[in-house]
Write an enzyme that holds these catalytic residues in place. Structure first.
Site: not given
Length: 229
Positions: A10-11, A13-17, A61, A86, A154
């Protein structure tokens, strides 16, 4: 022939995570913690699984995470495949759980129990499982039995792909816990004509950090600075 080992990563972290927003197929980059996770997790994965081939979702990502793993291997190449994206969540993408509950209370509650949010225009679980499992199978097919295929994708896509590869019904079976960022599943090819064709060796494996430190990022261990006079 087909690869004897498949690892699905899995990728990072992003700001959405970090803000608990449903990403779906929105293409946003890793945040600072995510870039650190990608480097640390990529090095950890490289120490246990050295890919013969790396294939990534074409979303940024995932590709950034794949590149970090490739760098840990000394600069391996990475191929992109849009089938590894995803799950698409339609109108729900970019929203928090609270926002979904407010706008679609009944459908959101049903989704949390395993139902399909089809009213929002989301992909079905079966459709996602079919495209992701097809991609994994095709990329593994022309590799030797001692080869390792690493797939960077994802959370929902990986859970559904693994479910399908294990011969289970992705529409109803929910036996896999969701994966943390830069954690992976490890499958091994079963014997000739075996059913299912793959066996799950490990799931949700990461770099070995406690989860709270992993989510906090590289500054988790910094001591507080001196107080000003």
């Amino acid at each position: 022939m087909t690869a004897g080992t498949v690892v699905l990563l899995r990728h990072a972290r992003t700001a959405y995570n970090a803000s608990l927003r449903l990403q779906g197929q929105i293409d946003i980059p890793l945040d600072d913690v995510g870039r650190w996770q990608a480097a640390e997790g990529g090095a950890a994965l490289a120490s246990s699984h050295r890919a013969t081939r790396i294939v990534s979702s074409d979303l940024g990502r995932a590709r950034e995470t794949a590149d970090a793993y490739a760098d840990a291997l000394g600069g391996a190449s990475v191929a992109a495949d849009a089938r590894l994206r995803e799950r698409g969540f339609g109108e729900w993408e970019g929203l928090t759980g609270a926002e979904l509950h407010e706008r679609w209370p009944e459908e959101y509650a049903a989704w949390r129990l395993g139902a399909e949010p089809t009213g929002a225009g989301a992909e079905t679980k079966a459709a996602v499982a079919a495209r992701t499992a097809e991609a994994v199978t095709e990329h593994a097919a022309d590799l030797d039995e001692d080869a390792t295929l690493v797939v960077v994708s994802h959370g929902a896509a990986i859970s559904l792909a693994v479910t399908a590869l294990l011969g289970l019904d992705p529409s109803t079976w929910r036996g896999l816990v969701g994966m943390h960022n830069v954690h992976w599943s490890h499958l091994h090819r079963a014997g000739e004509e075996a059913h299912p064709a793959w066996r799950l060796v490990a799931h949700n494996v990461g770099a070995g950090y406690p989860l709270d430190r992993w989510q906090a990022g590289p500054d988790w261990n910094l001591e507080p600075g001196p107080k000003s006079a």
